[in-house]
Scaffold this motif. Structure first.
Motif: not given
Lengths: 387, 270
Positions: B245-269
């Motif tokens: 939604x137009x702003x940074x949700x998470x930043x880091x290594x791929x592992x860090x980002x894909x472990x982020x709950x919000x990232x999982x919720x809105x993107x990775x599933x």
């Protein structure tokens, strides 16, 4: 390993040489057959035919100028007739001043229509037109400057596609209305006519007509070589790139509006030259040359001959105008405009690359596998830019 | 809640406020960039930096603002609010147009491969090659020996040498993607923006493209890659920025980002 070829691409190629040979051949042959053979000979070319062919070649140069911007930059100008007419008026003004005291009213300075309107002095914008070099410069400057100013605003504001076509059409329509007005000082409705001589030669004489024809053919040949050089240069490659993917060209760091403007101005100057050669051969220039329908007709010539092939545009202009002469002189005359419209629809549907474009494609397919294509494929009339 | 969240993975950093130091050190610096289209916030106070020589991947669901972000950086779209600076804060990109930004050294690859289809492959590279851009000067331009060497180098990199004299329109989808990357290389930009380079590519092509981008980055170009293909992002092995939604949700290594709950919720599933 080197992929860069050391072969210099030929400026003209076989097709270009054939085209030039035909045009220069005509420049020699037609005047010779007119002047050297007696009127009774079977091969004699009558003077009316010399002028008619000369008119066709003027149209061919005009079509070439449209193909440079439509075929290679994707600028569909529906106002090219305006540049043609401006060049024609510049020449017409020179020819009017050459009449001198031989006009109906015998005024040494004022052309007949000004005497008729009761004008006492020559308007300032007629100054200098009695001197040929000045008039010749105006043949290029008038259309060139209009194109420069118009194009500068249009291209800088990124007006493209159908919107650009509409404003070019509006431009020529505005000029049509302006030139119709008597107080504009260009002869109003009647335009400029009754020319007597050009550079001291009687404009009706066979020799003058033949020379004008030869000049027109040479102008066409020169215009062709110029356009061909331009479209094959790095400049021309950028033009084609703009036609196909304008946004990409911007992101590659080219200033698209400058390229379009340069091509547009060259094209307008070529159209002006065509107009200037046209006027002494047909003997009149009037505001109807500004009519939007004329400009649209030019597009039909280019589409029929083959957009983006240069030689095809010239061929289309000659063929369509020959058909026009042929059909408008017989019982089919009332239907000519239907035929022209039908032709455009038929070409769009069945021959979208035009006559020459289709031929080149057929030839390329036959010799498929040749490492260096002679020319990029013609875009055809229905080709849309990628973005 | 997934199991991954239970692992003691270091949490992705939250979006941080920009400092003077970020501005002067970063090659590309975005701070509080907001773009609104008819009330829709395509970018919402987006802030991040890219360092010189860095490669960065940007992921995020459709509509997250990835393409708008590229439009802002390359001058196609003007932001309503916020700063966009290039070259350690020396150049304000919001004041420049596409051509000026391209000349500064920011190259862009579009999502849909955009090459000049009616030109040969080699002419595409010649057109992109860094150098004279003036209209009148280019009427008389001749190719120099130096330019020829450079083009040969690019052919080595993008592996399209045998297609040099084919029309670009006749290339396969993957080849067009490479040609477009080659055109970017020819521009020799400081920063390459690459939008979904492996969309529509086979697995082998995808792997080759990752290698190609790493090679380009190793040669000193900063690269920002927008991509959906997680295998490809993993192949790149670089820092990841997830937009939403137009702003940074998470930043880091791929592992860090894909472990982020919000990232999982809105993107990775899940």
């Amino acid at each position: 390993m080197s992929q860069t070829d050391t072969r210099k691409p030929a400026l003209l190629g076989t097709g270009g040489l054939v085209f030039l040979a035909i045009v220069i051949g005509l420049a020699v042959l037609v005047p010779a057959l007119n002047l050297l053979l007696p009127a009774g000979s079977a091969l004699h070319v009558p003077t009316y035919l010399v002028s008619l062919l000369g008119k066709y070649l003027c149209y061919a140069l005009l079509a070439l100028s449209v193909d440079l911007i439509w075929g290679y930059v994707g600028i569909l100008s529906l106002g090219q007739g305006a540049f043609f007419a401006l060049g024609g008026y510049a020449m017409g003004m020179y020819l009017m001043r050459q009449i001198g005291t031989r006009g109906v009213y015998g005024d040494p300075v004022l052309p007949d229509f000004m005497v008729f309107l009761n004008w006492k002095e020559l308007p300032w914008f007629w100054y200098g037109f009695d001197w040929f070099p000045f008039a010749a410069a105006m043949v290029l400057l008038a259309p060139g400057l209009l194109a420069l100013v118009f194009g500068w605003f249009a291209f800088r504001s990124r007006v493209t596609g159908v919107y650009l076509s509409i404003i070019t059409q509006a431009m020529t329509f505005a000029l049509l209305l302006a030139f119709f007005r008597n107080d504009m000082g260009f002869g109003g409705n009647n335009g400029l006519t009754d020319f007597k001589d050009i550079l001291g030669f009687n404009i009706q004489a066979d020799g003058t007509r033949a020379a004008l024809f030869a000049l027109t053919a040479l102008a066409l040949a020169g215009g062709y070589v110029l356009c061909r050089y331009l479209v094959r240069s790095h400049f021309g490659k950028v033009l084609i790139a703009i036609r196909d993917a304008e946004t990409r060209v911007r992101f590659t760091g080219y200033r698209v509006e400058n390229y379009k403007l340069a091509a547009f101005v060259v094209s307008a100057c070529l159209a002006g030259i065509a107009g200037a050669l046209y006027v002494p051969q047909v003997g009149i220039i009037n505001p109807s040359e500004f009519s939007p329908a004329n400009s649209i007709e030019i597009i039909v010539w280019v589409a029929v001959g083959g957009r983006g092939t240069l030689a095809g545009a010239a061929l289309g202009a000659v063929l369509v105008n020959y058909a026009k002469t042929y059909f408008t002189s017989g019982m089919l005359a009332p239907y000519w405009l239907f035929m022209l419209g039908g032709l455009f629809v038929a070409v769009t549907l069945f021959l979208p690359k035009g006559i020459l474009g289709t031929f080149l494609e057929w030839r390329a397919r036959r010799s498929a596998g040749s490492p260096e294509p002679d020319a990029p494929p013609a875009p055809g009339i229905t080709a849309k830019p990628a973005e | 809640m997934t199991d991954t969240a239970a692992f003691p993975v270091e949490a992705a950093e939250p979006p941080k406020a920009m400092t003077e130091k970020n501005l002067t050190e970063a090659l590309l610096y975005l701070d509080g960039v907001t773009v609104t289209f008819d009330g829709f916030r395509a970018l919402n106070a987006l802030s991040f930096t890219v360092d010189a020589g860095e490669m960065r991947a940007i992921i995020g669901p459709n509509g997250a603002g990835k393409t708008t972000m590229m439009d802002v950086i390359t001058g196609k779209t003007r932001p309503d609010k916020g700063d966009v600076f290039f070259n350690g804060g020396t150049t304000d990109l919001t004041k420049l147009d596409e051509t000026e930004i391209a000349t500064l050294g920011i190259g862009r690859k579009f999502q849909k491969p955009t090459v000049f289809e009616s030109h040969t492959v080699i002419d595409n590279l010649r057109l992109a090659l860094k150098g004279q851009r003036g209209a009148l000067a280019n009427i008389f331009k001749r190719e120099t020996a130096q330019e020829r060497v450079k083009i040969d180098e690019i052919f080595e990199t993008i592996r399209l040498g045998e297609h040099a004299h084919r029309l670009a329109g006749a290339l396969s989808h993957g080849q067009k993607q490479w040609l477009e990357i080659g055109m970017l290389l020819a521009q020799d930009p400081k920063l390459l923006l690459v939008d979904e380079p492996v969309a529509g590519m086979t697995d082998a092509e995808t792997a080759q493209t990752a290698e190609l981008l790493r090679e380009i980055n190793a040669n000193g170009h900063s690269v920002v890659v927008v991509e959906h293909d997680m295998t490809f992002v993993r192949d790149l092995g670089v820092r990841v920025l997830c937009l939403h939604e137009g702003s940074v949700l998470a930043e880091g290594t791929l592992d860090q980002v894909s472990a982020n709950e919000r990232v999982i919720e809105v993107y990775l599933g899940r």
